[in-house]
Design an enzyme around this catalytic site. Structure first.
Site, PDB file in Angstrom:
ATOM      1  N   CYS A 174      74.703  62.610  14.015  1.00  0.00           N
ATOM      2  CA  CYS A 174      73.424  62.291  13.403  1.00  0.00           C
ATOM      3  C   CYS A 174      73.636  61.677  12.021  1.00  0.00           C
ATOM      4  O   CYS A 174      74.202  60.595  11.913  1.00  0.00           O
ATOM      5  CB  CYS A 174      72.511  63.517  13.367  1.00  0.00           C
ATOM      6  SG  CYS A 174      70.780  63.082  13.008  1.00  0.00           S
ATOM      7  N   HIS A 222      72.378  64.257  19.143  1.00  0.00           N
ATOM      8  CA  HIS A 222      72.893  65.605  18.898  1.00  0.00           C
ATOM      9  C   HIS A 222      73.516  66.163  20.176  1.00  0.00           C
ATOM     10  O   HIS A 222      72.792  66.682  21.030  1.00  0.00           O
ATOM     11  CB  HIS A 222      71.758  66.534  18.450  1.00  0.00           C
ATOM     12  CG  HIS A 222      71.223  66.236  17.098  1.00  0.00           C
ATOM     13  ND1 HIS A 222      71.757  66.787  15.961  1.00  0.00           N
ATOM     14  CD2 HIS A 222      70.211  65.430  16.696  1.00  0.00           C
ATOM     15  CE1 HIS A 222      71.086  66.357  14.906  1.00  0.00           C
ATOM     16  NE2 HIS A 222      70.153  65.519  15.326  1.00  0.00           N
ATOM     17  N   GLU A 255      75.080  68.846  20.514  1.00  0.00           N
ATOM     18  CA  GLU A 255      74.880  70.300  20.521  1.00  0.00           C
ATOM     19  C   GLU A 255      73.490  70.692  21.011  1.00  0.00           C
ATOM     20  O   GLU A 255      73.247  71.861  21.307  1.00  0.00           O
ATOM     21  CB  GLU A 255      75.142  70.877  19.125  1.00  0.00           C
ATOM     22  CG  GLU A 255      74.053  70.670  18.096  1.00  0.00           C
ATOM     23  CD  GLU A 255      73.997  69.274  17.497  1.00  0.00           C
ATOM     24  OE1 GLU A 255      73.125  69.048  16.634  1.00  0.00           O
ATOM     25  OE2 GLU A 255      74.817  68.406  17.887  1.00  0.00           O
TER      26      GLU A 255
END
Length: 204
Positions: A77, A186, A188
């Protein structure tokens, strides 16, 4: 394998720690130069504002540490944006590791919202190790390369683009130059696809 996450004034770090732990890795969250240099892999994640982040990195001399890392590094990001040369956010000079500039989304239709937020399909470069197992014949309906984005700024398509997405215009969803890798999305927060990408990075 030792994995370090760069600690600086950025949000969303905890979710990266948790994602790595689900992969069996217990990362160290640190701003210590020696710990970062010793790590086998380094992650540079975060959400935040470019000028504030760069001011912090320079004040703590992390800018030079990051530039001189030689192991695989993954920016996420704002981490991707800070690896670039310049950002329109705050007219900020960034790390300059990847010679590309960061631009602000300019909505062209009423339905275009900024920040861009949500799931988008990415088109990864074939043969790129970060996307191994996510393209071509290995792709399944349960592992389509849809990933999660939250951002108002983007890197235009360039020679270092290894995956692209399309929102308002085509742009770089991921970049690669030498030992530096980066994703605007992202991983994650991107379910099994993101987990697979993180696993691929750890195996570089």
């Amino acid at each position: 394998m030792s994995v370090a996450i760069i600690r600086y004034n950025a949000g969303n770090i905890r979710s990266v720690v948790n994602a790595l732990r689900r992969l069996g890795v217990d990362p160290v969250l640190t701003d210590d130069a020696d710990e970062l240099r010793r790590a086998d892999k380094v992650l540079f994640p975060g959400q935040g504002e470019a000028r504030t982040a760069m001011d912090y990195l320079r004040e703590h001399h992390l800018d030079e540490v990051i530039k001189n890392l030689t192991q695989p590094v993954l920016g996420i990001c704002i981490g991707q944006q800070l690896l670039c040369r310049h950002s329109e956010e705050g007219d900020t000079d960034c790390l300059g590791i990847i010679p590309a500039d960061v631009r602000k989304f300019e909505p062209s239709r009423h339905e275009d919202k900024v920040p861009a937020m949500g799931w988008q399909e990415i088109n990864g470069s074939k043969g790129c190790p970060l996307f191994n197992g996510l393209d071509g014949e290995n792709q399944t309906s349960s592992s389509r390369p849809y990933v999660y984005f939250v951002h108002s700024y983007y890197v235009p398509l360039c020679k270092w683009t290894i995956a692209q997405a399309d929102y308002i215009l085509p742009y770089s969803a991921a970049l690669h130059m030498n030992n530096f890798w980066a994703t605007q999305f992202h991983p994650e927060k991107s379910g099994k696809v993101g987990e697979h990408i993180l696993k691929n990075f750890l195996e570089l």
